[in-house]
Design a protein around this motif. Structure first.
Motif, short mmCIF file in Angstrom:
data_model
loop_
_atom_site.label_atom_id
_atom_site.label_comp_id
_atom_site.label_asym_id
_atom_site.label_seq_id
_atom_site.Cartn_x
_atom_site.Cartn_y
_atom_site.Cartn_z
N VAL A 171 0.86 -1.19 0.00
CA VAL A 171 0.00 0.00 0.00
C VAL A 171 0.89 1.24 0.00
CG1 VAL A 171 -1.81 1.28 1.22
CG2 VAL A 171 -1.84 -1.22 1.20
N THR A 172 0.67 2.12 -0.97
CA THR A 172 1.47 3.35 -1.09
C THR A 172 0.52 4.53 -1.31
OG1 THR A 172 1.71 3.53 -3.50
CG2 THR A 172 3.10 1.90 -2.38
N PRO A 173 1.01 5.77 -1.16
CA PRO A 173 0.20 6.92 -1.56
C PRO A 173 -0.02 6.90 -3.07
CG PRO A 173 2.05 7.58 -0.17
CD PRO A 173 2.30 6.15 -0.57
N LYS A 174 -1.04 7.62 -3.54
CA LYS A 174 -1.30 7.70 -4.98
C LYS A 174 -0.08 8.22 -5.75
CE LYS A 174 -5.65 6.57 -6.03
NZ LYS A 174 -6.04 5.62 -7.08
N ASP A 175 0.63 9.17 -5.14
CA ASP A 175 1.82 9.74 -5.78
C ASP A 175 3.09 9.08 -5.27
OD1 ASP A 175 1.72 10.69 -3.22
OD2 ASP A 175 2.08 12.80 -3.73
N GLY A 176 2.99 7.79 -4.91
CA GLY A 176 4.13 7.07 -4.35
C GLY A 176 5.19 6.74 -5.39
N PRO A 177 6.18 5.96 -5.00
CA PRO A 177 7.34 5.73 -5.86
C PRO A 177 7.13 4.71 -6.98
CG PRO A 177 7.59 4.54 -3.79
CD PRO A 177 6.33 5.36 -3.66
N PHE A 178 5.99 4.01 -6.99
CA PHE A 178 5.80 2.95 -7.98
C PHE A 178 4.57 3.24 -8.84
CE2 PHE A 178 7.67 0.85 -4.18
CZ PHE A 178 8.93 0.60 -4.71
N PRO A 179 4.62 2.89 -10.13
CA PRO A 179 3.48 3.13 -11.01
C PRO A 179 2.32 2.18 -10.70
CG PRO A 179 5.20 1.93 -12.18
CD PRO A 179 5.79 2.31 -10.85
N ALA A 180 1.12 2.62 -11.00
CA ALA A 180 -0.07 1.79 -10.79
C ALA A 180 -0.07 0.61 -11.75
CB ALA A 180 -1.33 2.63 -10.97
N CYS A 181 -0.80 -0.44 -11.36
CA CYS A 181 -1.04 -1.61 -12.23
C CYS A 181 0.23 -2.35 -12.60
CB CYS A 181 -1.79 -1.18 -13.49
SG CYS A 181 -3.37 -0.39 -13.16
N ARG A 182 1.25 -2.25 -11.80
CA ARG A 182 2.48 -2.99 -12.07
C ARG A 182 2.99 -3.58 -10.75
NH1 ARG A 182 7.07 0.11 -15.25
NH2 ARG A 182 5.31 0.23 -16.71
N ALA A 183 3.27 -4.88 -10.76
CA ALA A 183 3.75 -5.54 -9.54
C ALA A 183 5.11 -4.98 -9.12
CB ALA A 183 3.83 -7.04 -9.75
N VAL A 184 5.33 -4.96 -7.82
CA VAL A 184 6.59 -4.48 -7.26
C VAL A 184 7.43 -5.68 -6.85
CG1 VAL A 184 7.65 -3.12 -5.41
CG2 VAL A 184 5.50 -2.36 -6.46
N ARG A 185 8.62 -5.78 -7.40
CA ARG A 185 9.53 -6.84 -6.99
C ARG A 185 10.12 -6.49 -5.63
NH1 ARG A 185 11.21 -5.35 -11.85
NH2 ARG A 185 13.23 -4.68 -11.00
N ARG A 186 10.39 -7.52 -4.84
CA ARG A 186 10.83 -7.26 -3.48
C ARG A 186 12.12 -6.46 -3.42
NH1 ARG A 186 11.51 -12.95 -0.68
NH2 ARG A 186 9.35 -13.07 -1.42
N GLU A 187 13.01 -6.65 -4.42
CA GLU A 187 14.27 -5.89 -4.40
C GLU A 187 14.03 -4.40 -4.67
OE1 GLU A 187 14.12 -8.22 -8.37
OE2 GLU A 187 13.68 -8.56 -6.23
N GLN A 188 12.87 -4.06 -5.24
CA GLN A 188 12.56 -2.65 -5.47
C GLN A 188 12.22 -1.91 -4.18
OE1 GLN A 188 9.67 -3.68 -8.88
NE2 GLN A 188 10.38 -1.63 -9.43
#
Length: 298
Positions: A171-188
């Protein structure tokens, strides 16, 4: 010694003091104190150290708790075996649960149970870790418990029932560091600030495992209060790894919910006492297990 005295004694234990116990029982504080004094005279030992408004168990009091719970449970079982409670036209069921599964699957379990048995009331008690849930069920404080765990649960003290799985999500803010609709790899997650729960929970284990794998994450806030996670994320304090049961609530509040890669599952487990259950507990357990999603591969 009578059952009323034992009920008063355990109310003081559970509520931490005479005044709070009296309020919960709807009796006067002097009446409660008098009943405990009679019980102490009967047993020949003090049960509490009185410290202002608080009551701390003596050694004798600590020894009385398990048999007192067993005695009251036996009485409840006897009452539940006859009359209206047997037909689930009355009664009360106490359930211990960790915070995450109270969102789901517990809310659905409760809804289905109360739809079928509207005259049975439920008491829900929050526990912080799987061990806390098991202890509350084992000692008779609650008949059933619901917990989440990252690994298969085996306990000699309770009976376990699989109640579905939930993936972990970020869970991140809307303007967080990751783009929407894309899985985040743990190393990220390297270098990011995280809001975490206390040790002993599955979501905390996930974060601790990141460190063990050499992924340097920073703990911004450690809290026992799951309801604090979402406000802190929305304030930009940090990111949070939670179960997907929080996804809908998080998105409606304006947060971004992202899958984690590789996927990590948390197992929802219902636990019950090994002793005979009251009809209400048995009915709840049957409904919960029957409607729970089947385990992958089963």
């Amino acid at each position: 010694m009578d059952f009323r005295q034992l009920e008063y004694f355990l109310a003081i234990v559970d509520h931490g003091g005479f005044n709070r116990a009296a309020a919960a029982l709807y009796v006067s504080q002097p009446s409660l104190s008098q009943a405990i004094q009679v019980l102490e005279r009967d047993l020949g030992s003090s049960l509490f150290h009185r410290m202002g408004r608080n009551a701390v168990l003596t050694e004798a009091g600590t020894a009385l708790v398990p048999p007192a719970r067993e005695a009251l449970h036996g009485l409840e079982l006897a009452r539940a075996s006859v009359g209206a409670v047997r037909e689930l036209r009355a009664g009360r069921l106490h359930i211990a649960a960790m915070a995450s599964p109270t969102v789901e699957p517990l809310s659905t379990m409760v809804q289905r149970f109360t739809d079928r048995y509207p005259e049975v009331s439920l008491g829900l008690r929050i526990a912080l870790t799987p061990a806390d849930v098991i202890e509350m069920v084992r000692t008779g404080g609650c008949e059933l418990g619901l917990l989440t765990t990252s690994s298969p649960l085996s306990s000699p003290d309770v009976v376990t029932h699989h109640a579905g799985d939930h993936r972990l999500v970020l869970v991140t803010p809307k303007d967080g560091p990751f783009p929407a609709c894309r899985a985040v790899r743990r190393e990220q997650l390297e270098g990011h600030r995280l809001i975490v729960g206390q040790r002993g929970t599955g979501i905390r284990s996930y974060v601790d495992d990141l460190g063990a794998q050499g992924i340097d994450v920073r703990i911004a806030v450690e809290t026992e209060h799951r309801m604090a996670f979402l406000p802190l994320v929305l304030k930009g304090v940090g990111l949070a790894v939670v179960t997907e049961s929080w996804a809908d609530l998080s998105e409606r509040a304006g947060a971004l919910v992202l899958d984690l890669e590789p996927a990590s599952l948390q197992h929802n487990v219902l636990v019950s006492r090994k002793a005979q259950l009251t009809p209400a507990a048995r009915a709840f357990l049957d409904i919960a297990v029957d409607t729970a999603p089947r385990q992958a591969g089963s």
